[in-house]
Design a protein around this motif. Sequence first.
Motif, PDB file in Angstrom:
ATOM      1  N   ALA A 226      -5.732   0.932   2.154  1.00  0.00           N
ATOM      2  CA  ALA A 226      -5.237  -0.129   0.331  1.00  0.00           C
ATOM      3  C   ALA A 226      -3.592  -1.373   2.140  1.00  0.00           C
ATOM      4  N   GLY A 229      -5.771  -3.622   3.020  1.00  0.00           N
ATOM      5  CA  GLY A 229      -6.696  -4.704   2.653  1.00  0.00           C
ATOM      6  C   GLY A 229      -5.677  -5.281   2.346  1.00  0.00           C
ATOM      7  N   PHE A 230      -4.148  -4.860   2.061  1.00  0.00           N
ATOM      8  CA  PHE A 230      -3.083  -5.692   1.786  1.00  0.00           C
ATOM      9  C   PHE A 230      -2.856  -6.536   2.931  1.00  0.00           C
ATOM     10  N   CYS A 233      -5.431  -9.607   2.825  1.00  0.00           N
ATOM     11  CA  CYS A 233      -5.314 -10.146   1.316  1.00  0.00           C
ATOM     12  C   CYS A 233      -4.409 -10.998   1.723  1.00  0.00           C
ATOM     13  N   PHE A 244      -6.717 -12.387  -4.795  1.00  0.00           N
ATOM     14  CA  PHE A 244      -7.222 -11.184  -4.336  1.00  0.00           C
ATOM     15  C   PHE A 244      -8.607 -11.149  -5.102  1.00  0.00           C
ATOM     16  N   SER A 319       1.095   0.569  -0.331  1.00  0.00           N
ATOM     17  CA  SER A 319      -0.325  -0.634  -0.790  1.00  0.00           C
ATOM     18  C   SER A 319      -0.846  -0.195  -1.744  1.00  0.00           C
ATOM     19  N   ILE A 323      -1.612  -3.218  -4.247  1.00  0.00           N
ATOM     20  CA  ILE A 323      -2.577  -3.677  -4.419  1.00  0.00           C
ATOM     21  C   ILE A 323      -2.240  -4.171  -5.482  1.00  0.00           C
TER      22      ILE A 323
END
Length: 338
Positions: A226, A229-230, A233, A244, A319, A323
């Motif tokens: 996370a 990814g966050f 993104c 996203f 996170s 997301i």
Amino acid sequence: PAEHGFDLLRTFSLPPPPAPRPTMACSTTARATPVVARHGAPAARRSTQNTRRGVTVPTRAVTAPSSASPEVVMLGEDLQMLSAAVAAAGLTEALAGGASLTVFAPSDAAFTRMCDDLQLSKEAVLGLDNLADILTYHVVDGTVTSADLRDGEVPTLNTRFALDIKGATVNGAGITRADVTVGSLTVHTIDTVLFPPWAAPAKVLTPQQVLAFEGWAPEVINGRLAMLGFLTCVVQEVATGHSFTQQFGENFGIFAAQVQLWAFASLAPSFSSNEGYTANPFTMEASRTWQEVFKGGPWGPEARKIFTPEVEQLNGRASMVGIASLIVVETMMGHALF
């Protein structure tokens, strides 16, 4: 006189092995076996109490009569498994050489607990390839009484790794009986078997055990993914203007590869053959193996006080929430937030 003292372990003999048991657990019966002098007479004893740093440690001195005749000689009562290990590792002559040595001796109960924890039999312990390395890790050159112990590292006969003394503990193990004199040895009984880094055989864990819902792995791995990814993104939204969900659809292959890579990297230490090389961030600080890994690197003690497992867990949770919130907001807006 040396010729009338203990001929320590030089004539050591073990009782006949017990009949095989179906269980793999190691058990030794702790009994008050007197230290036997050279003529087979029980050694004279005196008991005192030594109080250091607020911790009272029972102490005992053992002396032998001056007569002579070979008999079974033990390192001390409740140390039968250690005596057997010394013989199995071929260290009898080293301890019987007359040099002044200090032994931090795990009790029979400590060996039993270790066997249960590592799922090893007594025979498996005595047959370890690195048994000599493990045993020499318990031995310090010279005479070190309980009154001589000071906080810090103490070199051992292992030569590669030192013991960590803190208060009345050795690598966190408590001293249950101190200052027992056996020939030229000073013996302190401890309640835990000590392993140098990368020395203890690991418990075999299945992927199901590691990835159990109530275990540490699912949240840690999801939190790390996370966080990655966050951050990715947000940077990509600023650069491309894609939401996203758009980025996820356009780069699914890269996403899947990253999930596998980070999951494997997080789990890899769990399947190591060395006990202590844990992948669980909440147990790394207590692992002497990881302490050796950290030495000389950027993750020193001060850095680890800041970047703790709790901080990583908090950032991971934030996170994951971030997301989820970003997906909801962008779905309602119909376009990228940034």
